[in-house]
Design an enzyme around this catalytic site. Structure first.
Site, PDB file in Angstrom:
ATOM      1  N   LYS A 110       0.826  -1.210   0.000  1.00  0.00           N
ATOM      2  CA  LYS A 110       0.000   0.000   0.000  1.00  0.00           C
ATOM      3  C   LYS A 110       0.857   1.256   0.000  1.00  0.00           C
ATOM      4  CE  LYS A 110      -4.183  -1.989   1.921  1.00  0.00           C
ATOM      5  NZ  LYS A 110      -5.056  -2.181   3.068  1.00  0.00           N
ATOM      6  N   LYS A 189      -3.835  -7.815  -9.191  1.00  0.00           N
ATOM      7  CA  LYS A 189      -4.999  -8.086  -8.336  1.00  0.00           C
ATOM      8  C   LYS A 189      -5.995  -6.920  -8.454  1.00  0.00           C
ATOM      9  CE  LYS A 189      -5.797  -6.989  -3.767  1.00  0.00           C
ATOM     10  NZ  LYS A 189      -7.041  -7.140  -3.057  1.00  0.00           N
ATOM     11  N   LYS A 192      -9.566  -1.806  -4.944  1.00  0.00           N
ATOM     12  CA  LYS A 192     -10.070  -0.424  -4.908  1.00  0.00           C
ATOM     13  C   LYS A 192      -8.910   0.552  -4.902  1.00  0.00           C
ATOM     14  CE  LYS A 192     -13.491  -1.872  -1.665  1.00  0.00           C
ATOM     15  NZ  LYS A 192     -12.724  -2.431  -0.561  1.00  0.00           N
TER      16      LYS A 192
END
Ligand code: ADP
Ligand code: TRP
Length: 321
Positions: A110, A189, A192
């Site tokens: 992230k 993948k 969002k």
């Protein structure tokens, strides 16, 4: 058997969420003690916009209900309506070895994608462990990306039990092989946070644009192609009936698979699969007061269960004097 899973309201829910987790959860509704929740505290690690978070929470709840989740047959709530989870997070964090949390790849992924490296993002797996252990869940259906977080929850349950005596059920992950990682339109993948999704409730031109943008290679139609390396084929296989998957597979292997046609067929299947749910979602979103009432009731149900575990935990660790 207690089955539990949560979803972040950090953006529009997509078909990776649907096949990786939502569909499985809804299928367990009749046969299990089911716990489903919208994890708004987790979403705060990436969304710092009051309106977006609030609306995202209502939308995620409407998505679940529209897809068939019946709040009378499960416990369905919003994470932050049960503040006990924050206290358990703190207690577990005092047991969580730094090395265990530092090894979690989701944090690094992230940060690499541009999400701010906050303490909350780093300790995200401990809050997730608290989510699971607070309700004494036996099984947790998730996509493969969450496997490592489940291992953290198991480790912390075992560590707590060894330190303070048997308290928590050690949860098992439930990851379905065929939908472990649903690819996004770019082949990574679907997520969002990666901007590569096909939202479940997208329709019309916007849906067509997304589906036509699925990345494929430049192999000519008549040449053989490997279906198992093609994200379009993976997405197609999620929706098509088995005979049609076989037919298209042999077109890939023997030559004759035209990506454009396959995309149009996929587009129709996505549109049809969710047509009914799309209408129901619009009805739920038209009555936010009713949606809030459903969630509030679910929160009270969840909170009563959480209080029992937290009371035991407080006693075990010495917070009752
Ligand atoms: P996102 O990565 O889009 O933010 P979440 O982290 O909220 O999704 O995931 C909610 C659930 O959906 C989790 O159980 C997760 O494992 C599953 N999931 C998310 N993306 C995928 C995917 N591409 N394939 C399979 N399952 C997925
Ligand atoms: N971290 C999960 C995800 O991003 C969401 C989540 C939070 C969760 N708490 C949970 C999933 C508890 C299962 C159980 O997908």
């Amino acid at each position: 058997m207690k089955i539990l899973s949560g979803i972040q309201p950090s953006g529009q829910l997509h078909i990776g969420n649907y096949f990786g987790m939502m569909k499985t959860m809804i299928s367990h509704m009749e046969s299990s003690d089911l716990y489903v929740f919208v994890v708004d505290l987790h979403a705060l690690t990436s969304v710092h916009d009051r309106k977006r978070l609030g609306m995202g929470t209502l939308e995620a709840a409407a998505d679940f209900l529209a897809l068939g989740l019946d709040p009378d047959k499960c416990t369905f709530w919003v994470q932050s309506d049960v503040p006990e989870v924050c206290e358990l997070t703190w207690i577990l964090s005092t047991l969580a070895p730094m090395g265990l949390i530092e090894r979690c790849h989701s944090y690094k992924d992230k940060v690499a994608k541009g999400i701010t490296a906050s303490h909350g993002l780093f300790s995200y797996p401990v809050l997730m462990a608290a989510d699971i252990l607070l309700y004494q869940a036996d099984r947790v259906p998730v996509g493969k990306d969450q496997k490592q977080h489940l291992e953290v929850a198991r480790d912390l349950a075992q560590k707590f039990n060894n330190t303070f005596g048997e308290t928590f059920i050690v949860p098992e992950p439930a990851i379905s092989q065929s939908t472990a990682i649903v690819p996004g339109i770019d082949g990574q993948k679907m997520s969002k946070s990666y901007g590569n999704t096909i939202p479940i409730f997208l329709e019309g031109k916007a849906l067509k644009k997304r589906v036509m943008a699925i990345e494929t290679d430049a192999t000519p139609v008549e040449d053989p192609k490997d279906p198992d390396k093609c994200n379009l084929f993976s997405l197609f296989s999620l929706f098509a009936p088995p005979e049609r998957i076989q037919e298209v597979r042999s077109l890939y292997v023997n030559g004759g698979a035209a990506y454009g046609y396959i995309k149009l067929e996929l587009l129709d299947m996505i549109s049809d699969t969710f047509a009914d749910a799309r209408r129901k979602k619009a009805d739920f979103m038209a009555d936010p007061a009713e949606l809030r009432a459903i969630l509030k009731q679910g929160g009270e149900k969840a909170r009563a269960k959480a209080a029992v575990t937290l009371d035991l935990v407080r006693e075990r660790v010495g917070l009752k004097y």
